[in-house]
Design an enzyme around this catalytic site. Structure first.
Site, mmCIF file in Angstrom:
data_model
loop_
_atom_site.group_PDB
_atom_site.id
_atom_site.type_symbol
_atom_site.label_atom_id
_atom_site.label_comp_id
_atom_site.label_asym_id
_atom_site.label_seq_id
_atom_site.Cartn_x
_atom_site.Cartn_y
_atom_site.Cartn_z
ATOM 1 N N HIS A 235 76.191 71.451 32.005
ATOM 2 C CA HIS A 235 76.932 72.144 32.988
ATOM 3 C C HIS A 235 76.086 71.972 34.260
ATOM 4 O O HIS A 235 74.750 71.994 34.096
ATOM 5 C CB HIS A 235 76.443 73.785 32.659
ATOM 6 C CG HIS A 235 77.186 74.688 33.537
ATOM 7 N ND1 HIS A 235 76.407 75.938 33.895
ATOM 8 C CD2 HIS A 235 78.396 74.685 34.149
ATOM 9 C CE1 HIS A 235 77.213 76.731 34.695
ATOM 10 N NE2 HIS A 235 78.240 75.872 35.159
ATOM 11 N N ASP A 236 76.579 71.696 35.217
ATOM 12 C CA ASP A 236 75.841 71.221 36.447
ATOM 13 C C ASP A 236 74.618 72.284 36.990
ATOM 14 O O ASP A 236 73.558 71.671 37.500
ATOM 15 C CB ASP A 236 76.765 71.035 37.692
ATOM 16 C CG ASP A 236 77.507 72.045 38.159
ATOM 17 O OD1 ASP A 236 77.420 73.245 37.495
ATOM 18 O OD2 ASP A 236 78.681 71.888 38.931
ATOM 19 N N THR A 237 74.892 73.659 36.890
ATOM 20 C CA THR A 237 73.753 74.312 37.121
ATOM 21 C C THR A 237 72.646 74.113 35.926
ATOM 22 O O THR A 237 71.395 74.308 36.307
ATOM 23 C CB THR A 237 74.204 76.076 37.056
ATOM 24 O OG1 THR A 237 75.538 76.064 37.874
ATOM 25 C CG2 THR A 237 73.154 76.793 37.495
ATOM 26 N N THR A 258 78.284 74.709 46.292
ATOM 27 C CA THR A 258 79.421 75.766 46.586
ATOM 28 C C THR A 258 79.169 77.205 46.192
ATOM 29 O O THR A 258 79.630 78.146 46.811
ATOM 30 C CB THR A 258 80.744 75.253 45.852
ATOM 31 O OG1 THR A 258 81.049 73.689 46.333
ATOM 32 C CG2 THR A 258 81.979 76.045 45.726
ATOM 33 N N GLN A 303 82.565 75.856 53.697
ATOM 34 C CA GLN A 303 83.726 74.680 53.580
ATOM 35 C C GLN A 303 84.794 75.234 54.103
ATOM 36 O O GLN A 303 85.742 74.834 54.413
ATOM 37 C CB GLN A 303 83.726 74.301 52.060
ATOM 38 C CG GLN A 303 82.238 73.566 51.486
ATOM 39 C CD GLN A 303 82.419 73.655 49.967
ATOM 40 O OE1 GLN A 303 83.258 73.988 49.235
ATOM 41 N NE2 GLN A 303 81.217 73.363 49.330
ATOM 42 N N GLY A 405 72.490 70.292 47.316
ATOM 43 C CA GLY A 405 73.032 69.872 48.704
ATOM 44 C C GLY A 405 73.074 71.140 49.671
ATOM 45 O O GLY A 405 72.591 70.855 51.062
#
Length: 485
Positions: A235-237, A258, A303, A405
């Protein structure tokens, strides 16, 4: 020959592949590839182009293998919740559906009415979101029951891509904890949830983050590949949090992209009804601990504003947007950045204007005010989460540490420092990729434990510091907004 580890980081708007290797006792990064991840909309349903993502994996491996470079391992991380289904022959049944479609359904509420919110949370204490894996499965049962009926395996995005590469089926601990089917206290799939909602036995084996699951199949790269495929904190987190080198006992952690995923780390999930009442998630970390966090809406708002302005999503545009916010009047309005109306609007600028009217009875007349109100709203929400976590978990936070980012937006980082009254450290920017690489180094025993991993990160990267400058002004502004509500 140069030996590399590849971190393949798939986000909801784009993917990147970062190579890492240890030189002079430091982790050195180099970018291999970067690409967009654009969903495909058919009949008003958004799908992930999973086969295109797979092609980018193959392309990235081939790029990295050039110039006398040998890849020792790779790991894939991605957003959570979404999945693909395989039939008994191992063929992909569906193109994975985009989680934001679930804002159009009432499935989560139907599940809560059936089982009770308290019952669900006691069995799987994570944040209630309409797009959780549990509710996506229930949506398939309701709208496409044949898909579930013929399914043999459910694989989350990293696990599905790993299956394409290796033929192995497994999910790591960090990803399993996001599904709302995982029992955090028993540390396994919750059989009672599966029984209550008639979920068939299609969930994969759960393994610890940082597990070596196999080699890439010979036919994938048309050669005798010797690349180890690692399940990192997939999981990216989870990977992003693995890159935060600050003391986990008194640091407020943020993965800023995001989403602005804001939380604290604990060894075990406490029995505490306030976690449910505040809709806080309990998600797994690389070392087997848990992050208690809130999914605050983050750069998704910016975004969306860029899309509304029909501008390219490049660094020049982001700088222009930031400059506009910098020069706008402070505290023109207040918005709840997590309102459902902001999660998938046709026009983000108009959605924020309407949210300002709803939350603060204020019309935002200038685009610069819209941008600044969005950034201020994120910072206000981070402070709300900080206050809640401090009270519930009894943590006296000493600092904020943010990776990702979104930390390139120095104005937002300063806003967070001012709103919380805490020093904000940022870095590494490529936090998710760094955490992914650390998972691989741990799996291959290049680092022996998580203390060694944190030390490696500390000596490998530069960190920026933002000191609070106007905390009292921010407190006064927030109090004023709350009185108007």
């Amino acid at each position: 020959m140069k030996y590399l580890h590849l971190a393949l980081d798939f986000g909801s708007s784009g993917g990147k592949v970062i190579a890492g290797n240890i030189q002079n006792d430091k982790l050195i990064l180099s970018e291999v590839n970067r690409f967009s991840n654009s969903p495909v909309e058919i009949s008003r349903i958004s799908f992930w182009n999973i086969l295109n993502l797979y092609n980018h994996i193959i392309e990235s491996i081939q790029i990295a293998q050039k110039n006398d470079q040998k890849i020792l391992s790779l790991g894939i991380d991605s957003w959570g919740l979404d999945f693909g289904l395989l039939n008994e022959k191992g063929y992909l049944i569906n193109n994975p559906v985009h989680y934001r479609n679930m804002f159009k359904t009432n499935i989560m509420q139907e599940a809560i009415e059936k089982a009770g919110k308290k019952w669900i949370y006691e069995h799987s204490p994570t944040q209630f979101q309409p797009f959780n894996t549990l509710y996506q499965i229930l949506a398939y049962q309701k709208y496409a029951p044949d898909f579930v009926r013929i399914s043999k395996d459910l694989l989350m995005i990293p696990s599905l891509l790993n299956y394409f590469l290796t033929g192995e089926k497994a999910i790591d601990f960090t990803m399993a904890t996001t599904t709302q089917i995982y029992n955090h206290r028993k540390r396994k799939w919750d059989e009672e949830i599966m029984k209550k909602f008639d979920i068939p036995d299609i969930l994969p084996e759960i393994v610890p983050a940082g597990t070596k699951i196999g080699k890439i199949k010979k036919d994938v790269l048309n050669n005798n590949s010797d690349i180890d495929v690692i399940l990192p904190a997939s999981h990216d987190t989870g990977s992003a949090y693995a890159a935060i080198a600050s003391d986990p006992s008194d640091t407020l952690f943020i993965s800023l992209g995001t989403w602005c995923l804001t939380g604290a780390i604990v060894k075990e999930v406490p029995f505490n009804k306030e976690l449910m009442e505040n809709n806080l998630a309990a998600e797994g970390c690389l070392d087997g601990s848990f992050r208690i966090l809130a999914n605050v809406t983050g750069m998704w708002l910016i975004q969306g504003i860029i899309k509304s302005l029909n501008l390219p999503g490049n660094s020049d545009t982001y700088q222009k947007i930031t400059d506009m916010a910098q020069n706008a009047k402070p505290f023109s309005s207040y918005i709840n950045v997590d309102d459902p109306s902001l999660q998938n609007p046709q026009d983000m600028i108009q959605a924020i204007i309407q949210q300002s009217i709803k939350d603060n009875d204020t019309v935002l007349n200038e685009t610069s005010q819209v941008i600044r109100t969005a950034l201020e709203g994120i910072a206000f929400k981070v402070n709300e989460v900080k206050e809640k976590l401090s009270k519930i978990l009894k943590i006296d936070f000493k600092r904020v540490h943010a990776v990702g980012g979104g930390t390139r937006n120095k104005l937002l980082c300063q806003f967070i420092a001012d709103a919380t009254g805490l020093t904000v450290l940022t870095g590494p920017i490529e936090g998710t990729a760094v955490g992914n690489l650390v998972s691989q180094l741990y799996a291959l025993q290049f680092v022996k434990n998580f203390e060694e991993a944190r030390d490696l990160i500390k000596r490998s990267f530069d960190f920026q510091i933002f000191e609070p400058k106007e905390h009292d002004v921010w407190k006064e502004a927030f109090t004023s907004f709350q009185k108007k509500k």
